[in-house]
Design a protein around this motif. Structure first.
Motif, short mmCIF file in Angstrom:
data_model
loop_
_atom_site.label_atom_id
_atom_site.label_comp_id
_atom_site.label_asym_id
_atom_site.label_seq_id
_atom_site.Cartn_x
_atom_site.Cartn_y
_atom_site.Cartn_z
N SER A 175 0.82 -1.20 0.00
CA SER A 175 0.00 0.00 0.00
C SER A 175 0.85 1.26 0.00
O SER A 175 2.08 1.20 0.09
N VAL A 176 0.15 2.40 -0.10
CA VAL A 176 0.80 3.70 0.00
C VAL A 176 0.23 4.44 1.20
O VAL A 176 -0.92 4.22 1.62
N LEU A 177 1.05 5.29 1.74
CA LEU A 177 0.66 6.26 2.77
C LEU A 177 1.07 7.60 2.19
O LEU A 177 2.25 7.78 1.82
N VAL A 178 0.13 8.53 2.07
CA VAL A 178 0.43 9.84 1.47
C VAL A 178 0.22 10.92 2.53
O VAL A 178 -0.91 11.14 2.96
N VAL A 179 1.30 11.56 2.92
CA VAL A 179 1.24 12.67 3.86
C VAL A 179 0.98 13.93 3.04
O VAL A 179 1.87 14.40 2.32
N ILE A 180 -0.24 14.45 3.12
CA ILE A 180 -0.62 15.65 2.39
C ILE A 180 -0.32 16.84 3.30
O ILE A 180 -0.77 16.87 4.45
N HIS A 181 0.45 17.79 2.76
CA HIS A 181 0.90 18.90 3.60
C HIS A 181 1.01 20.19 2.80
O HIS A 181 1.04 20.18 1.56
N THR A 182 1.09 21.30 3.53
CA THR A 182 1.32 22.61 2.93
C THR A 182 2.77 23.03 3.19
O THR A 182 3.48 22.36 3.95
N ASP A 183 3.16 24.13 2.57
CA ASP A 183 4.52 24.65 2.78
C ASP A 183 4.82 24.96 4.24
O ASP A 183 5.96 24.85 4.68
N ASP A 184 3.79 25.36 4.98
CA ASP A 184 4.01 25.73 6.38
C ASP A 184 3.76 24.55 7.34
O ASP A 184 3.49 24.74 8.52
N ARG A 185 3.87 23.33 6.82
CA ARG A 185 3.83 22.09 7.61
C ARG A 185 2.48 21.81 8.27
O ARG A 185 2.42 21.19 9.32
N GLN A 186 1.41 22.24 7.63
CA GLN A 186 0.08 21.81 8.05
C GLN A 186 -0.18 20.49 7.34
O GLN A 186 0.08 20.34 6.15
N VAL A 187 -0.70 19.52 8.08
CA VAL A 187 -0.90 18.17 7.56
C VAL A 187 -2.39 17.83 7.60
O VAL A 187 -3.07 18.10 8.60
N LEU A 188 -2.87 17.24 6.53
CA LEU A 188 -4.27 16.81 6.44
C LEU A 188 -4.43 15.44 7.08
O LEU A 188 -3.71 14.50 6.74
N LEU A 189 -5.38 15.34 8.02
CA LEU A 189 -5.73 14.05 8.61
C LEU A 189 -7.21 13.77 8.35
O LEU A 189 -8.03 14.70 8.33
N LEU A 190 -7.52 12.49 8.19
CA LEU A 190 -8.88 12.03 7.92
C LEU A 190 -9.33 11.08 9.03
O LEU A 190 -8.54 10.25 9.48
#
Length: 155
Positions: free
Chosen positions: A12-27
């Motif tokens: 599988s894959v794990l995708v850490v979705i983030h912004t430039d300022d290190r905000q991370v999307l969690l579901l």
């Protein structure tokens, strides 16, 4: 008549979705309220490239279109990290008999702040953007938390 579902592929894959300022999307998982995670998902077929798996899963779970002008494919980076972990017993029935471990490949996806998120309601209840340290603390999966803690070295 419903056909039996094929067994999940234990890769599988794990995708850490983030912004430039290190905000991370969690579901938050729909099948386990209170369990927060990054985008994850198994290959659909053995020969599916991992990048394709990541693009597909991000689109299915968040509605974020990788390859669009806002989120070009170059923003998806294979972090060259893999985790082998024991599949939680509650989810083992999805795999072939005797399969107990999964290999997870970690990717990062840089998105602009304010990127809209459209959840797959059968998979997730809510989403939130958190500072990377807080996001790591919120994850139920140790491998997901560890991946998020690696974020600063990939920005």
């Amino acid at each position: 008549m419903d056909l039996p579902r094929p067994h999940k592929i234990p890769e599988s894959v794990l995708v850490v979705i983030h912004t430039d300022d290190r905000q991370v999307l969690l579901l938050e998982r729909a099948d386990r309220p209170g369990f927060w995670q990054s985008v994850t998902g198994s290959k659909d077929r053995l020969d599916e490239p991992l990048t394709q798996t990541a693009v597909r899963e991000v689109g299915e779970e968040t509605g974020i279109a990788i390859g669009s002008p806002e989120v070009p494919l170059s923003n998806l980076r294979d972090w060259q990290l893999s985790n082998v972990y024991e599949i939680y017993p509650v989810w083992r029935h999805r795999y072939a008999p005797g399969v107990t471990h999964n290999t997870e490949h970690v990717f990062g996806l840089l998105v602009p702040g304010g990127t809209p998120v459209a959840l797959a309601p059968r998979e997730h209840l809510r989403y939130q953007w958190l500072d990377w340290r807080e996001a790591a603390d919120r994850c139920f999966s140790p491998s997901n938390a560890e991946a998020i803690l690696q974020l600063p070295q990939f920005i």
